[in-house]
Design a protein around this motif. Sequence first.
Motif, PDB file in Angstrom:
ATOM      1  N   THR A 144       0.817  -1.072  -0.018  1.00  0.00           N
ATOM      2  CA  THR A 144       0.092  -0.072   0.064  1.00  0.00           C
ATOM      3  C   THR A 144       0.769   1.130  -0.024  1.00  0.00           C
TER       4      THR A 144
ATOM      5  N   SER B 245       1.398   5.622   0.001  1.00  0.00           N
ATOM      6  CA  SER B 245       0.898   6.799   0.275  1.00  0.00           C
ATOM      7  C   SER B 245       2.009   7.746  -0.122  1.00  0.00           C
TER       8      SER B 245
ATOM      9  N   THR C 173       0.887   9.721  -6.405  1.00  0.00           N
ATOM     10  CA  THR C 173      -0.216   9.628  -7.381  1.00  0.00           C
ATOM     11  C   THR C 173      -0.010   8.059  -7.716  1.00  0.00           C
ATOM     12  N   PHE C 174      -0.586   7.440  -7.001  1.00  0.00           N
ATOM     13  CA  PHE C 174      -0.515   5.994  -7.085  1.00  0.00           C
ATOM     14  C   PHE C 174      -1.056   5.420  -8.713  1.00  0.00           C
ATOM     15  N   SER C 175      -2.024   6.086  -9.112  1.00  0.00           N
ATOM     16  CA  SER C 175      -2.592   5.565 -10.168  1.00  0.00           C
ATOM     17  C   SER C 175      -1.718   5.674 -11.578  1.00  0.00           C
TER      18      SER C 175
ATOM     19  N   ARG D 116      -3.483  -4.701  -9.499  1.00  0.00           N
ATOM     20  CA  ARG D 116      -3.461  -3.178  -8.584  1.00  0.00           C
ATOM     21  C   ARG D 116      -4.955  -2.670  -8.542  1.00  0.00           C
TER      22      ARG D 116
ATOM     23  N   ASN E  41      -6.154   0.859  -7.755  1.00  0.00           N
ATOM     24  CA  ASN E  41      -5.836   2.272  -7.620  1.00  0.00           C
ATOM     25  C   ASN E  41      -6.608   2.997  -6.594  1.00  0.00           C
TER      26      ASN E  41
ATOM     27  N   ASN F  15      -4.738   2.530  -3.644  1.00  0.00           N
ATOM     28  CA  ASN F  15      -3.466   2.706  -3.660  1.00  0.00           C
ATOM     29  C   ASN F  15      -2.490   1.428  -3.244  1.00  0.00           C
TER      30      ASN F  15
ATOM     31  N   ASP G 147       8.037   1.475  -6.365  1.00  0.00           N
ATOM     32  CA  ASP G 147       7.544   2.316  -7.290  1.00  0.00           C
ATOM     33  C   ASP G 147       8.486   2.993  -8.008  1.00  0.00           C
TER      34      ASP G 147
END
Length: 113
Positions: free
Chosen positions: A23, A25, A28-30, A71, A73, A76, A97
């Motif tokens: 997960t 934080s 901008t995960f998407s 995933r 989104n 996240n 990431d």
Amino acid sequence: QVQLVESGGGLVQAGGSLRLSCTASGTTFSRAFMAWYRRRPGKEREWVASINSLQETDYSNSVKGRFAISRNNAKNTVYLQMNSLRPEDTAVYYCNDATQNYWGQGTQVTVSS
């Protein structure tokens, strides 16, 4: 600041399954290109699987057909479903990431024979 938190590791018998979660934080995960890596005992860290913002996936030959990356989104979160586990899959698994080159702390997966 980006944080990646993995969970879901553990001890499983050969042939079993585990699902890892990561997960994120602070990102901008998407839009992030996400990947899973692993470090097996005595070896260098190696790439396992990746998924881009279009949900396109790729796998190393060693896990193709057994592992699945996905995933969500809205949460996240990136997942690694691991099936038909083998003792040689024993490793610390890391979430990455790749867009911003951040890493999680890792989660231990141990597969007993």
